[in-house]
Motif scaffolding. Structure first.
Motif, short mmCIF file in Angstrom:
data_model
loop_
_atom_site.label_atom_id
_atom_site.label_comp_id
_atom_site.label_asym_id
_atom_site.label_seq_id
_atom_site.Cartn_x
_atom_site.Cartn_y
_atom_site.Cartn_z
N ALA A 180 43.03 18.48 35.63
CA ALA A 180 42.48 18.46 36.99
C ALA A 180 43.01 19.60 37.86
CB ALA A 180 42.78 17.11 37.65
N ASP A 181 44.34 19.84 37.79
CA ASP A 181 44.90 20.89 38.65
C ASP A 181 44.42 22.27 38.24
OD1 ASP A 181 46.28 20.78 36.27
OD2 ASP A 181 48.28 20.84 37.16
N LEU A 182 44.25 22.48 36.94
CA LEU A 182 43.76 23.77 36.44
C LEU A 182 42.29 23.95 36.82
CD1 LEU A 182 44.26 26.35 34.79
CD2 LEU A 182 43.62 25.06 32.73
N LEU A 183 41.54 22.88 36.68
CA LEU A 183 40.12 22.93 37.05
C LEU A 183 39.95 23.20 38.54
CD1 LEU A 183 37.16 22.59 36.19
CD2 LEU A 183 37.39 20.13 36.62
N ALA A 184 40.79 22.58 39.34
CA ALA A 184 40.71 22.76 40.80
C ALA A 184 40.97 24.22 41.16
CB ALA A 184 41.70 21.84 41.50
N LEU A 185 41.96 24.83 40.49
CA LEU A 185 42.26 26.23 40.77
C LEU A 185 41.09 27.11 40.33
CD1 LEU A 185 44.18 28.46 41.67
CD2 LEU A 185 45.16 28.45 39.34
N TYR A 186 40.55 26.80 39.18
CA TYR A 186 39.40 27.57 38.68
C TYR A 186 38.25 27.51 39.69
CZ TYR A 186 35.10 28.50 36.12
OH TYR A 186 33.88 28.98 35.74
N GLU A 187 37.92 26.31 40.16
CA GLU A 187 36.81 26.14 41.11
C GLU A 187 37.10 26.86 42.43
OE1 GLU A 187 34.15 25.20 40.08
OE2 GLU A 187 34.21 23.42 38.82
#
Length: 246
Positions: A180-187
């Motif tokens: 989730a945290d990696l995806l949030a940064l990506y987005e």
């Protein structure tokens, strides 16, 4: 605290970015279909023809109105001729006969003039009707082309939508695997800079197309495999693989 993520999770971002790029391209293709330009051009022709048909229809109606008026004038003269001839046959007065014959001669000239006018107006009516019919035929042909182009557009959009739905489904499946945290940064990075993840290949960031300088490469080489790094040029997440040239 710096964000960390397993290298394999970071690698998933490249698949995610590829799908996001594809979705963007599909949207661009949908907005710029050749059929849309064809329809726009045809719509312009249709609108111009509608104006022309309207003007020609009005001119045709005016000619028909003029023809009816001329026919009415001829009918009036014919009625007067018939009346005078009837009076002439029943008159015994030489003076009345002379007056009636004089009037009949004048009416004959008037009738001849009106019939010439009537003939000219009839020709005008026929000409304008022919021109109007031609314009209406052109309008019908253009409208048929618009229907055909709209059908082709709808078919192309349906095909693109199918491709988009498959890409969305694939994206959802991959995104579900990303922490989730990696995806949030990506987005966040993608929303802000247009690209969320960039492959470092041979020292070159795919997002910027620029080779990292020696200082930046030193930082990348010193980072742990699970450190999440950002491209110094594009600000996308810099994904390192065996192709990175480290």
């Amino acid at each position: 605290m710096a964000l960390k993520a397993a290298p394999e999770d970071q690698a998933l971002l490249l698949e995610l970015q590829a799908l996001d790029t594809k979705l963007q391209q599909l949207g661009h293709r949908a907005a710029n279909l050749p059929e849309l330009a064809v329809i726009a051009t045809l719509a312009g022709e249709r609108d111009a023809l509608r104006v022309t048909v309207g003007e020609q229809s009005g001119a045709s109606e005016d000619a028909q109105t003029e023809l009816k008026r001329t026919e009415a004038d001829v009918a009036v003269v014919e009625a007067r001729v018939a009346r005078d001839r009837e009076r002439l046959q029943g008159s015994a007065s030489v003076k009345d006969v002379a007056a009636l014959e004089q009037e009949l001669a004048a009416l004959a000239r008037r009738q001849s003039d009106l019939e010439d006018i009537q003939l000219a107006v009839m020709e005008t009516v026929e000409e304008r009707a022919s021109v109007l019919a031609g314009s209406r035929a052109l309008l019908a042909a253009v409208e048929a082309k618009i229907v055909e182009a709209a059908g082709a557009r709808d078919a192309a959009l349906a095909e693109l939508d199918d491709e988009r739905q498959r890409a969305v489904s694939d994206r959802e499946a991959i995104a579900a695997k990303v922490p989730a945290d990696l995806l949030a940064l990506y987005e966040k990075q993608r929303a802000r800079y247009g690209i969320g993840a960039s492959l470092l290949r041979g020292g070159v960031s795919s997002a910027s197309g620029v080779a990292l300088n020696s200082s930046d490469m030193t930082v990348v080489r010193a980072a742990a495999p699970d450190d999440v790094l950002l491209c110094p040029d594009s600000s996308a997440i810099l994904v390192r693989t065996a192709e990175s040239g480290l």
